[in-house]
Design a protein around this motif. Structure first.
Motif, PDB file in Angstrom:
ATOM      1  N   LEU A 222       0.817  -1.206   0.000  1.00  0.00           N
ATOM      2  CA  LEU A 222       0.000   0.000   0.000  1.00  0.00           C
ATOM      3  C   LEU A 222       0.856   1.263   0.000  1.00  0.00           C
ATOM      4  N   MET A 223       0.615   2.130  -0.956  1.00  0.00           N
ATOM      5  CA  MET A 223       1.228   3.452  -1.103  1.00  0.00           C
ATOM      6  C   MET A 223       2.709   3.447  -1.488  1.00  0.00           C
ATOM      7  N   THR A 224       3.344   2.282  -1.576  1.00  0.00           N
ATOM      8  CA  THR A 224       4.785   2.287  -1.837  1.00  0.00           C
ATOM      9  C   THR A 224       5.244   1.426  -3.004  1.00  0.00           C
ATOM     10  N   GLU A 225       4.494   0.376  -3.337  1.00  0.00           N
ATOM     11  CA  GLU A 225       4.994  -0.522  -4.369  1.00  0.00           C
ATOM     12  C   GLU A 225       3.854  -1.259  -5.053  1.00  0.00           C
ATOM     13  N   ASP A 226       3.939  -1.357  -6.372  1.00  0.00           N
ATOM     14  CA  ASP A 226       3.017  -2.147  -7.183  1.00  0.00           C
ATOM     15  C   ASP A 226       3.735  -2.389  -8.500  1.00  0.00           C
ATOM     16  N   CYS A 227       4.400  -3.539  -8.598  1.00  0.00           N
ATOM     17  CA  CYS A 227       5.216  -3.788  -9.790  1.00  0.00           C
ATOM     18  C   CYS A 227       5.249  -5.269 -10.135  1.00  0.00           C
ATOM     19  N   ILE A 228       5.634  -5.516 -11.364  1.00  0.00           N
ATOM     20  CA  ILE A 228       5.943  -6.863 -11.830  1.00  0.00           C
ATOM     21  C   ILE A 228       7.444  -6.881 -12.071  1.00  0.00           C
ATOM     22  N   ALA A 229       8.145  -7.684 -11.272  1.00  0.00           N
ATOM     23  CA  ALA A 229       9.594  -7.810 -11.376  1.00  0.00           C
ATOM     24  C   ALA A 229       9.910  -9.123 -12.088  1.00  0.00           C
ATOM     25  N   LEU A 230      10.529  -9.030 -13.241  1.00  0.00           N
ATOM     26  CA  LEU A 230      10.875 -10.219 -14.021  1.00  0.00           C
ATOM     27  C   LEU A 230      12.367 -10.500 -13.907  1.00  0.00           C
TER      28      LEU A 230
ATOM     29  N   LEU B 236       6.264  -0.970 -13.554  1.00  0.00           N
ATOM     30  CA  LEU B 236       5.424  -0.322 -12.541  1.00  0.00           C
ATOM     31  C   LEU B 236       3.976  -0.193 -12.988  1.00  0.00           C
ATOM     32  N   SER B 237       3.064  -0.288 -12.014  1.00  0.00           N
ATOM     33  CA  SER B 237       1.645  -0.047 -12.289  1.00  0.00           C
ATOM     34  C   SER B 237       1.458   1.421 -12.668  1.00  0.00           C
ATOM     35  N   ARG B 238       0.305   1.744 -13.216  1.00  0.00           N
ATOM     36  CA  ARG B 238       0.063   3.132 -13.641  1.00  0.00           C
ATOM     37  C   ARG B 238       0.132   4.087 -12.462  1.00  0.00           C
ATOM     38  N   VAL B 239      -0.275   3.661 -11.272  1.00  0.00           N
ATOM     39  CA  VAL B 239      -0.202   4.535 -10.100  1.00  0.00           C
ATOM     40  C   VAL B 239       1.249   4.732  -9.671  1.00  0.00           C
ATOM     41  N   MET B 240       2.042   3.680  -9.656  1.00  0.00           N
ATOM     42  CA  MET B 240       3.444   3.825  -9.263  1.00  0.00           C
ATOM     43  C   MET B 240       4.237   4.635 -10.292  1.00  0.00           C
TER      44      MET B 240
END
Length: 177
Positions: free
Chosen positions: A30-38, A85-89
């Motif tokens: 929440l509020m700090t991270e939203d990603c797909i790390a490959l 990164l997600s659109r918000v991040m």
């Protein structure tokens, strides 16, 4: 069959297909991270350009906000560890401006990078929604919790990004966004 994911250029054409390994993860906090790390290795050295993206199972785009350069493992192999990164991040790449408008109320005449505001959470969030619309084209709605609706706080912004600005406002009101 080994699972794979397409990596697209910003224009929507496929740049490459990456093998999805067990080291690839989806991270969210929440509020700090939203990603797909490959994580994968390949024989070719390919720079992933800014704006390159992947699409998750729900159809959401996760993108790079700056070019990604793989590391050379040895003479023939490259290691890739990009984080999409997600659109918000991605808002960490969007400057948080204070706008001055012309008499029509719509034409922006200046963008200030250093500014302060003392206001309620609703005022802050309405302003952030307007910045998001102006800078990204995305329309967001805002709901403020009744328990903080009438409180006020002062927050100063100095050459910051939208994501950091949201976090500063949340901190000022001791809440989450």
């Amino acid at each position: 069959m080994t699972p794979a994911i397409n990596i697209y250029k910003a224009d929507g054409t496929v740049l490459m297909e990456a093998v999805v390994t067990k080291d690839g993860v989806y991270r969210e906090s929440l509020m700090t991270e939203d990603c797909i790390a490959l994580r994968w290795s390949a024989l070719e050295y390919t720079v992933l350009p800014e704006g390159a993206y992947v699409i998750d199972d729900a159809g959401e785009r996760y993108r790079l906000i700056r070019p990604y350069y793989p590391s050379q493992k040895d003479e023939v192999r490259c290691d890739y560890t990009p984080e999409f990164l997600s659109r918000v991040m991605c808002w960490e790449a969007v400057p948080l401006f204070f706008y001055t408008y012309a008499a029509d109320g719509a034409t922006i005449t200046s963008r200030e990078t250093e500014w302060s505001l003392t206001a309620t959470p609703g005022t802050f969030m309405a302003y952030f929604a307007r910045v998001i619309k102006t800078e990204t084209g995305e329309q967001w709605s805002v709901t403020v919790s009744d328990d903080i609706k009438l409180t006020t706080a002062s927050v100063s912004f100095q050459s910051t990004d939208l994501l950091s600005g949201l976090n500063a406002v949340a901190s000022a009101f001791n809440t989450e966004w």
